[in-house]
Design a protein around this motif. Structure first.
Motif, PDB file in Angstrom:
ATOM      1  N   SER A 300      44.780   8.455  -5.791  1.00 23.90           N
ATOM      2  CA  SER A 300      45.672   8.122  -6.912  1.00 23.90           C
ATOM      3  C   SER A 300      44.890   7.466  -8.045  1.00 23.90           C
ATOM      4  O   SER A 300      45.044   7.839  -9.215  1.00 23.90           O
ATOM      5  CB  SER A 300      46.789   7.191  -6.437  1.00 23.90           C
ATOM      6  N   ILE A 301      44.050   6.479  -7.699  1.00 28.58           N
ATOM      7  CA  ILE A 301      43.264   5.783  -8.726  1.00 28.58           C
ATOM      8  C   ILE A 301      42.303   6.745  -9.411  1.00 28.58           C
ATOM      9  O   ILE A 301      42.173   6.765 -10.646  1.00 28.58           O
ATOM     10  CB  ILE A 301      42.501   4.602  -8.102  1.00 28.58           C
ATOM     11  N   ILE A 302      41.641   7.594  -8.611  1.00 27.73           N
ATOM     12  CA  ILE A 302      40.660   8.527  -9.172  1.00 27.73           C
ATOM     13  C   ILE A 302      41.335   9.509 -10.127  1.00 27.73           C
ATOM     14  O   ILE A 302      40.867   9.732 -11.252  1.00 27.73           O
ATOM     15  CB  ILE A 302      39.924   9.282  -8.045  1.00 27.73           C
ATOM     16  N   VAL A 303      42.466  10.104  -9.702  1.00 28.90           N
ATOM     17  CA  VAL A 303      43.109  11.114 -10.557  1.00 28.90           C
ATOM     18  C   VAL A 303      43.736  10.479 -11.794  1.00 28.90           C
ATOM     19  O   VAL A 303      43.789  11.117 -12.860  1.00 28.90           O
ATOM     20  CB  VAL A 303      44.169  11.928  -9.775  1.00 28.90           C
ATOM     21  N   VAL A 304      44.191   9.216 -11.689  1.00 31.41           N
ATOM     22  CA  VAL A 304      44.725   8.532 -12.873  1.00 31.41           C
ATOM     23  C   VAL A 304      43.617   8.318 -13.904  1.00 31.41           C
ATOM     24  O   VAL A 304      43.805   8.554 -15.102  1.00 31.41           O
ATOM     25  CB  VAL A 304      45.371   7.188 -12.478  1.00 31.41           C
ATOM     26  N   LEU A 305      42.445   7.887 -13.455  1.00 32.62           N
ATOM     27  CA  LEU A 305      41.316   7.682 -14.367  1.00 32.62           C
ATOM     28  C   LEU A 305      40.833   9.013 -14.950  1.00 32.62           C
ATOM     29  O   LEU A 305      40.506   9.097 -16.137  1.00 32.62           O
ATOM     30  CB  LEU A 305      40.171   6.967 -13.639  1.00 32.62           C
ATOM     31  N   LEU A 306      40.801  10.061 -14.115  1.00 33.33           N
ATOM     32  CA  LEU A 306      40.410  11.379 -14.614  1.00 33.33           C
ATOM     33  C   LEU A 306      41.443  11.908 -15.619  1.00 33.33           C
ATOM     34  O   LEU A 306      41.084  12.514 -16.625  1.00 33.33           O
ATOM     35  CB  LEU A 306      40.264  12.357 -13.443  1.00 33.33           C
ATOM     36  N   GLY A 307      42.726  11.659 -15.319  1.00 35.08           N
ATOM     37  CA  GLY A 307      43.774  12.082 -16.254  1.00 35.08           C
ATOM     38  C   GLY A 307      43.656  11.382 -17.593  1.00 35.08           C
ATOM     39  O   GLY A 307      43.859  11.988 -18.652  1.00 35.08           O
ATOM     40  N   ASN A 308      43.311  10.083 -17.563  1.00 36.58           N
ATOM     41  CA  ASN A 308      43.108   9.339 -18.809  1.00 36.58           C
ATOM     42  C   ASN A 308      41.940   9.907 -19.601  1.00 36.58           C
ATOM     43  O   ASN A 308      42.000  10.037 -20.823  1.00 36.58           O
ATOM     44  CB  ASN A 308      42.873   7.866 -18.490  1.00 36.58           C
ATOM     45  N   GLN A 309      40.858  10.246 -18.891  1.00 34.67           N
ATOM     46  CA  GLN A 309      39.676  10.792 -19.568  1.00 34.67           C
ATOM     47  C   GLN A 309      39.978  12.155 -20.178  1.00 34.67           C
ATOM     48  O   GLN A 309      39.448  12.503 -21.238  1.00 34.67           O
ATOM     49  CB  GLN A 309      38.525  10.914 -18.564  1.00 34.67           C
ATOM     50  N   LEU A 310      40.858  12.925 -19.518  1.00 37.54           N
ATOM     51  CA  LEU A 310      41.135  14.290 -19.972  1.00 37.54           C
ATOM     52  C   LEU A 310      42.205  14.328 -21.059  1.00 37.54           C
ATOM     53  O   LEU A 310      42.005  14.933 -22.127  1.00 37.54           O
ATOM     54  CB  LEU A 310      41.587  15.138 -18.773  1.00 37.54           C
ATOM     55  N   TRP A 311      43.352  13.669 -20.803  1.00 38.08           N
ATOM     56  CA  TRP A 311      44.498  13.761 -21.720  1.00 38.08           C
ATOM     57  C   TRP A 311      45.011  12.409 -22.183  1.00 38.08           C
ATOM     58  O   TRP A 311      46.124  12.325 -22.706  1.00 38.08           O
ATOM     59  CB  TRP A 311      45.643  14.521 -21.056  1.00 38.08           C
ATOM     60  N   GLY A 312      44.271  11.326 -21.995  1.00 39.82           N
ATOM     61  CA  GLY A 312      44.705  10.017 -22.453  1.00 39.82           C
ATOM     62  C   GLY A 312      45.870   9.481 -21.645  1.00 39.82           C
ATOM     63  O   GLY A 312      45.976   9.725 -20.438  1.00 39.82           O
ATOM     64  N   VAL A 313      46.763   8.749 -22.325  1.00 37.72           N
ATOM     65  CA  VAL A 313      47.907   8.132 -21.641  1.00 37.72           C
ATOM     66  C   VAL A 313      48.798   9.199 -21.005  1.00 37.72           C
ATOM     67  O   VAL A 313      49.311   9.012 -19.897  1.00 37.72           O
ATOM     68  CB  VAL A 313      48.713   7.271 -22.633  1.00 37.72           C
ATOM     69  N   SER A 314      48.987  10.322 -21.682  1.00 35.46           N
ATOM     70  CA  SER A 314      49.795  11.402 -21.115  1.00 35.46           C
ATOM     71  C   SER A 314      49.194  11.898 -19.813  1.00 35.46           C
ATOM     72  O   SER A 314      49.913  12.170 -18.840  1.00 35.46           O
ATOM     73  CB  SER A 314      49.897  12.569 -22.115  1.00 35.46           C
TER      74      SER A 314
END
Length: 372
Positions: A300-314
């Motif tokens: 969960s933590i890893i994918v949240v950080l990756l999601g932030n890097q890819l698409w920001g808050v969205s």
């Protein structure tokens, strides 16, 4: 003769997977302005689908049923924004007083730094100016994010309506694109995905309401100005997994620092929010948010950080339901089941190396016993 990737050596397989991931990330990043609204629209369309189906059972035409469902959603969102706007207006009335108080605290902090560390006020102002100059790029990215959010708001209703209207066409495409023998797997994946997304979003909304009530009650009892507004904003920020809670604590602490003397209120806020976070993480999330989204904490933590890097808050918000859908798909495909287990929260009691290691040790001991 056809050559299959899985029949190739490991380094060829890993290289093919790596290039595939690089291409996927590049496409997702390049098409972010198109894919982010579509992703939000897909989740909201799945959420509204049961209401549309119920309205159609009452002999309401499909077009009208979708319009009514969307109007109910828009009305609910407008009610929340109206409530927050009334609180923001009160906050705006006190802004000049808060600004003076903040300037006073800033002056005291500068004098304390000069007295304690010998850092001249002119040097402090220069360092602050340099920091502000360096942050201009970040402000620009934030502004772009806000403009992107406004674009999403205008595009969402159109996308949601069309997805609900062409639902049958999209589902038939998903069934026809796979071979007939896989129809059962496709049906199971679609059914589980729909259930997981619906329960996840509904659970998030219920969690947000409960956290907003707890935050607001704690801040009002502690005498923090605009406690209801800050508590509601904190609950909304809490929707951003893991990182939103940290920002939610900083806001009331800053408000208490500006509006109150001493530090007892700030300490009370930190203790109250720690208790609220404990209740949220250990009671609300496991029981309310969804038992269907079974992703372990590390992933969960890893994918949240990756999601932030890819698409920001969205990306931070979309990452958990997106990975939950991936896990549902992985669990249905034999070659991808190990990846599904890696994402899941079912922790085995022992690893497979212990099993094979134990066997090899027993094999090594047996000849010695025979010799003796």
């Amino acid at each position: 003769m056809q050559v299959k990737i899985k029949d190739q050596p490991f380094y060829i397989q890993s290289t093919a997977v790596l290039f595939g991931l690089i291409l996927l990330v590049y496409v997702l990043s390049t098409l972010a302005d198109i894919l982010v609204p579509l992703a939000f629209a897909a989740f909201l369309a799945i959420l509204l689908n049961p209401l549309c189906n119920r309205l159609q059972r009452y002999k309401i035409p499909k077009f009208l049923a979708i319009v009514i469902a969307m109007l109910i959603m828009i009305l609910a969102i407008a009610t929340v924004f109206y409530f927050l706007s009334t609180q923001i207006v009160q906050f705006g009335d006190s802004l000049p007083m808060l600004q003076k108080k903040f300037e006073s605290i800033t002056t005291e902090l500068k004098n304390w730094l000069q007295t304690t560390f010998g850092l001249e006020i002119a040097k402090q102002e220069q360092m602050l100016k340099e920091a502000l100059n360096h942050s201009q790029a970040m402000v620009g990215r934030t502004l772009n994010g806000v403009l992107g959010t406004l674009a999403i708001i205008f595009l969402l209703p159109v996308y949601i309506f069309l997805m609900l209207f062409y639902k049958t066409l999209i589902l038939n495409f998903l069934y026809e694109v796979f071979s007939e023998e896989n129809s059962k797997k496709v049906s199971d994946v679609l059914s589980e995905t729909k259930t997981a997304i619906q329960s996840y979003i509904v659970g998030l909304l219920i969690e947000m309401i409960i956290v907003a009530i707890m935050n607001s009650a704690a801040l009002v009892l502690l005498g923090v100005k605009y406690g209801i507004l800050i508590g509601c904003i904190g609950a909304i920020l809490n929707l951003i997994p893991y990182l939103g809670g940290i920002i939610a604590i900083a806001l009331p602490v800053l408000m208490a620092t500006v509006t109150k003397d001493g530090y007892s209120t700030q300490l009370g806020i930190i203790i109250a929010y720690i208790v609220i976070q404990f209740i949220d993480n250990n009671i609300l999330v496991p029981r309310i948010v969804s038992s269907k989204v079974q992703i372990n904490a590390l992933m969960s933590i890893i994918v949240v950080l990756l999601g932030n890097q890819l698409w920001g808050v969205s990306g931070m918000f979309l990452s958990i339901p997106f990975v939950a859908v991936l896990k549902i798909i992985f669990d249905r495909i034999d070659d991808l089941k190990p990846w599904g287990k890696l994402l899941g929260d079912n922790v085995p009691t022992h690893h497979m190396g212990e099993k094979w290691g134990g066997r090899s040790k027993r094999k090594a001991v047996l000849p010695d016993k025979a010799d003796s």
